[in-house]
Scaffold this motif. Sequence first.
Motif, PDB file in Angstrom:
ATOM      1  N   ALA A   1       0.825  -1.209   0.000  1.00  0.00           N
ATOM      2  CA  ALA A   1       0.000   0.000   0.000  1.00  0.00           C
ATOM      3  C   ALA A   1       0.862   1.263   0.000  1.00  0.00           C
ATOM      4  O   ALA A   1       0.346   2.365  -0.135  1.00  0.00           O
ATOM      5  CB  ALA A   1      -0.913  -0.002   1.221  1.00  0.00           C
ATOM      6  N   ILE A   2       2.162   1.100   0.168  1.00  0.00           N
ATOM      7  CA  ILE A   2       3.019   2.280   0.286  1.00  0.00           C
ATOM      8  C   ILE A   2       3.828   2.467  -0.991  1.00  0.00           C
ATOM      9  O   ILE A   2       4.423   1.513  -1.508  1.00  0.00           O
ATOM     10  CB  ILE A   2       3.962   2.150   1.494  1.00  0.00           C
ATOM     11  CG1 ILE A   2       3.127   1.935   2.766  1.00  0.00           C
ATOM     12  CG2 ILE A   2       4.856   3.385   1.629  1.00  0.00           C
ATOM     13  CD1 ILE A   2       3.931   1.749   4.019  1.00  0.00           C
ATOM     14  N   SER A   3       3.815   3.695  -1.500  1.00  0.00           N
ATOM     15  CA  SER A   3       4.626   3.947  -2.690  1.00  0.00           C
ATOM     16  C   SER A   3       5.565   5.114  -2.424  1.00  0.00           C
ATOM     17  O   SER A   3       5.351   5.921  -1.516  1.00  0.00           O
ATOM     18  CB  SER A   3       3.734   4.231  -3.890  1.00  0.00           C
ATOM     19  OG  SER A   3       2.792   5.209  -3.534  1.00  0.00           O
TER      20      SER A   3
ATOM     21  N   LYS B   1      -4.432  -1.524   7.701  1.00  0.00           N
ATOM     22  CA  LYS B   1      -4.203  -1.035   9.064  1.00  0.00           C
ATOM     23  C   LYS B   1      -3.555  -2.072   9.973  1.00  0.00           C
ATOM     24  O   LYS B   1      -3.950  -2.240  11.135  1.00  0.00           O
ATOM     25  CB  LYS B   1      -5.515  -0.519   9.656  1.00  0.00           C
ATOM     26  CG  LYS B   1      -6.084   0.578   8.778  1.00  0.00           C
ATOM     27  CD  LYS B   1      -7.351   1.147   9.316  1.00  0.00           C
ATOM     28  CE  LYS B   1      -7.942   2.123   8.300  1.00  0.00           C
ATOM     29  NZ  LYS B   1      -9.216   2.672   8.716  1.00  0.00           N
ATOM     30  N   CYS B   2      -2.602  -2.767   9.414  1.00  0.00           N
ATOM     31  CA  CYS B   2      -1.929  -3.787  10.213  1.00  0.00           C
ATOM     32  C   CYS B   2      -0.947  -3.172  11.193  1.00  0.00           C
ATOM     33  O   CYS B   2      -0.541  -3.800  12.160  1.00  0.00           O
ATOM     34  CB  CYS B   2      -1.200  -4.772   9.311  1.00  0.00           C
ATOM     35  SG  CYS B   2       0.238  -4.035   8.513  1.00  0.00           S
ATOM     36  N   GLY B   3      -0.523  -1.951  10.945  1.00  0.00           N
ATOM     37  CA  GLY B   3       0.369  -1.277  11.889  1.00  0.00           C
ATOM     38  C   GLY B   3       1.850  -1.549  11.688  1.00  0.00           C
ATOM     39  O   GLY B   3       2.689  -1.030  12.421  1.00  0.00           O
ATOM     40  N   ILE B   4       2.186  -2.357  10.700  1.00  0.00           N
ATOM     41  CA  ILE B   4       3.594  -2.729  10.527  1.00  0.00           C
ATOM     42  C   ILE B   4       4.450  -1.514  10.150  1.00  0.00           C
ATOM     43  O   ILE B   4       5.546  -1.325  10.684  1.00  0.00           O
ATOM     44  CB  ILE B   4       3.731  -3.867   9.486  1.00  0.00           C
ATOM     45  CG1 ILE B   4       3.192  -5.159  10.102  1.00  0.00           C
ATOM     46  CG2 ILE B   4       5.184  -4.050   9.050  1.00  0.00           C
ATOM     47  CD1 ILE B   4       3.236  -6.367   9.211  1.00  0.00           C
ATOM     48  N   CYS B   5       3.939  -0.635   9.262  1.00  0.00           N
ATOM     49  CA  CYS B   5       4.734   0.533   8.880  1.00  0.00           C
ATOM     50  C   CYS B   5       5.027   1.420  10.083  1.00  0.00           C
ATOM     51  O   CYS B   5       6.120   1.967  10.218  1.00  0.00           O
ATOM     52  CB  CYS B   5       4.027   1.334   7.787  1.00  0.00           C
ATOM     53  SG  CYS B   5       2.353   1.825   8.218  1.00  0.00           S
TER      54      CYS B   5
HETATM   55  S1  SF4 Z   1      -0.749  -0.137   8.178  1.00  0.00           S
HETATM   56 FE1  SF4 Z   1      -0.040  -2.038   7.263  1.00  0.00          FE
HETATM   57  S2  SF4 Z   1      -1.198  -2.167   5.386  1.00  0.00           S
HETATM   58 FE2  SF4 Z   1      -1.372  -0.047   6.013  1.00  0.00          FE
HETATM   59  S3  SF4 Z   1       0.275   0.956   4.983  1.00  0.00           S
HETATM   60 FE3  SF4 Z   1       1.050   0.385   6.984  1.00  0.00          FE
HETATM   61  S4  SF4 Z   1       2.037  -1.592   6.635  1.00  0.00           S
HETATM   62 FE4  SF4 Z   1       0.725  -1.186   4.844  1.00  0.00          FE
END
Ligand code: SF4
Lengths: 152, 636
Positions: B585-587, B603-607
């Motif tokens: 989702a990130i560019s 919205k997994c929160g990993i970023c």
């Molecule tokens: S929250 Fe998760 S899915 Fe959304 S941009 Fe960050 S890593 Fe990607």
Amino acid sequence: MQEQTKKVLSGFEGKPNEVIPMLQAVQNEIGYLPEEAIRDIADHIGIPESKVYGTATFYSQFYFSRRGDRSVKVCLGTACHVRGGMQVMDALEREMGIKAGENTPDYKFSLERVNCVGSCALAPVVMVDDDVFGRLVPKQAKEVLEKSDPKV
Amino acid sequence: MIQKFDVIEKEALENLEKEQKSDIPQIYVGCATCGNATGAQSVVQTITDKLEKENIKAEIKEVGCIGMCFAEVLLDVIKPGQPRISYHGVTPETAEEIVDSYLVKDDHRPDLALGYFGEGGPADVERIDTGDVFKNQQRVILKNCGIIDPENINEYIAHGGYKGLAEALEMKQEDIISVLKDSGLRGRGGAGFPAGRKWESCLKPQADQKYVICNADEGDPGAFMDRSVLEGDPHSVIEGMTIAGYTIGSSKGYFYVRAEYPLAIKRLRKAIAQAKEKNLLGDDILGTGFNFDLEIFQGAGAFVCGESTALVMSIEGNRGWPKPLPRPRTTEEGLWGKPTLLNNVKTFSVVPQVLSKGADWFKSIGTEGSPGTAVFALTGKINRSGLIEVPMGIELKKIIYEIGGGILDDKKFKAVQTGGPSGGCLPEDKLHLAVDFDTLVKAGSMMGSGGMVVIDESTCMVDVARYFLDFTFEESCGQCVPCRQGTQQMLEILNDICEGRGREGDIEYLLEMGDSIIKGSICGLGQTAPNPVLSTIQYFRDEYEAHIKDHACPALVCKNLIVFHIDEEKCTACGRCRKACPVEAISGEKKVPHTIDQNKCTKCGICFQECPERFSAVVRLTGKENLAAAASGKEG
Ligand code: SF4
Ligand SMILES: Cc1cc2nc3c(=O)[nH]c(=O)nc-3n(C[C@H](O)[C@H](O)[C@H](O)COP(=O)(O)O)c2cc1C
Ligand code: SF4
Ligand code: SF4
Ligand code: FES
Ligand code: FES
């Protein structure tokens, strides 16, 4: 009667109050409770199959279909919940391509949620069979599975 | 005291002397569940191999939980004439180092040590037993946990074990009950029912058989006190149950143990066999003619089975449904219709000490209305998670800030949850309250069986309430309509609120529903299920309102109410978040600030976790405006 079930049930007298220990013993042996096993237990005690089902389905410990070779248990006890257990569960679901309560199509893994496994100091915690992985963040989901793959 | 016991005691002490060879160093490794989870078994293996290979003389012992679970793996060394030094965070590698430097040579390795117990330790490590963790604690129920080898009955006896039983067997049954009543001991399973009165009402009925049951179902989804007692000191519970058997006139007892406690079950089996071998359990105990046998029944994963009548149904081989009202008292008509005494693990475990040390000793600890100690599994957003035991009456503040060392990562305290799914959350301005059965209930929470979860500013209180309600809804046996449907409706509303569909009036509706569930339920599960919701509304109503009115989750937890956004000014375009995002989702390119495609983001929160702290470019936003901006496809 299946050999395995027979062997297990021979350790019981067949009293009605033994139904839960019997179910547990059979599941320990086979990994879940196939239909025939339920029937065998009912026969051994001499009660209707429906009565055995009625008891078995009440308890969340019992499974009625085949499960993965290794069980991935995500702790969602209170301590793990407030320390992000759900995000770890989401990551595992995504990584494995299944939902909690399901098996991977190759039956390598099953995924389920559990409550407090007694290691809250390490929250959030995931157990794969008896191995405990603690202080996890979502991106470690892959690592947990790779480390747990029986082939590796 | 019974002569036969004197012989057993002497023999135990002699055996121990022989076994322990106190003239060589003793090594203790914490091997309870969390120790094993952190790698205690491989530490034990490494040391055992090393001692043998290099022919180093030392005894190695596996012990239970000493309570400092935050510091696992714990390895303690006592060299002859030296105090016990505790090492923390031990790995197989550092374990070898400790053996080399401290056992073989004389360097006690202050760099690896957590501290020492007792007096006369080295000046460059801290004393633990008078330090913050232990100075406010008083170990009564846990006195042997982490100290003795739970698989060696001789050690239990050497620490005063089975003395209470030997004394009880020479007392009149009524006299034992008088001591219990006089001591003011209240059941440790949650409700705090006076133990003496319960035992008395089980002694009175005439019956050809009576039963004693230990409730080790430990249903609170975030707690492990009873498990630790069973794993760390199983004989204390066996002794308490045997005393109970003698007192009420029962020859048969059951342990009802939660399904997932394999280590506790293993230790219990071993302990039962050892006690029988020593004639402290089984037929003709200590030659008094009293018979008492114990059986283990494994639960099968149903929270409601912790309720007394459901537990009895379960042992009888049925679904664990609480008996309908009006129902007979378990003490009069319990298992197989016979008088049955049911107590919690910790209640039985403390009885031997109450008898051998006396009611006055017990009353000297704690408060007038709640004598004795309270055991808590202290967890959550706290620096020192672990198992603690404090005198009743201690302030909550002391537990959290002194014993627990305050909040993790220097965040702000928000609430403390006790009583599990039956309990409530108390805010900062209640931290002066004393911990005892009655005070906590008055404040809208409860003691419970001993789970204590610390919550900080990054936890959403509506989400916590929803978490517990989800649990009770799942676990409701479904017999009572208010419990079955009421919890479902409350859960739906809470889901709505957390997902941005909250409506004006929802809070009032939750309060009404809660009230009718409490009134219309026949067992403690339903009667207490609304508590987590009611107490969070009482103390954190503003959070509910923010969710409902502004679609804002102040703690930035509720997924549907937050968006992830990259701050252009702060982003250095390092690319970490882009590589880590599981859904691409990130560019962004080199030197170009990155952006998140809100349509793809799950919205997994990993970023958020990936973005290095020194940049902190990924932020979470909440509230109607931000949500609308993200939805309208604007760059996030
Ligand atoms: S929250 Fe998760 S899915 Fe959304 S941009 Fe960050 S890593 Fe990607
Ligand atoms: C739904 C429900 C679950 C319970 N779970 C437990 C439990 O896990 N352990 C426990 O000791 N008591 C539990 N109790 C309380 C018991 O019913 C009972 O009061 C207690 O075991 C009595 O022991 P005590 O007097 O020593 O406290 C539960 C009660 C209810 C209503
Ligand atoms: S209150 Fe709930 S759990 Fe208890 S008996 Fe009724 S339906 Fe079952
Ligand atoms: S990790 Fe942070 S700094 Fe790096 S590209 Fe992503 S948002 Fe920018
Ligand atoms: S809540 Fe997860 S280990 Fe205790
Ligand atoms: S379980 Fe290891 S110290 Fe608590």
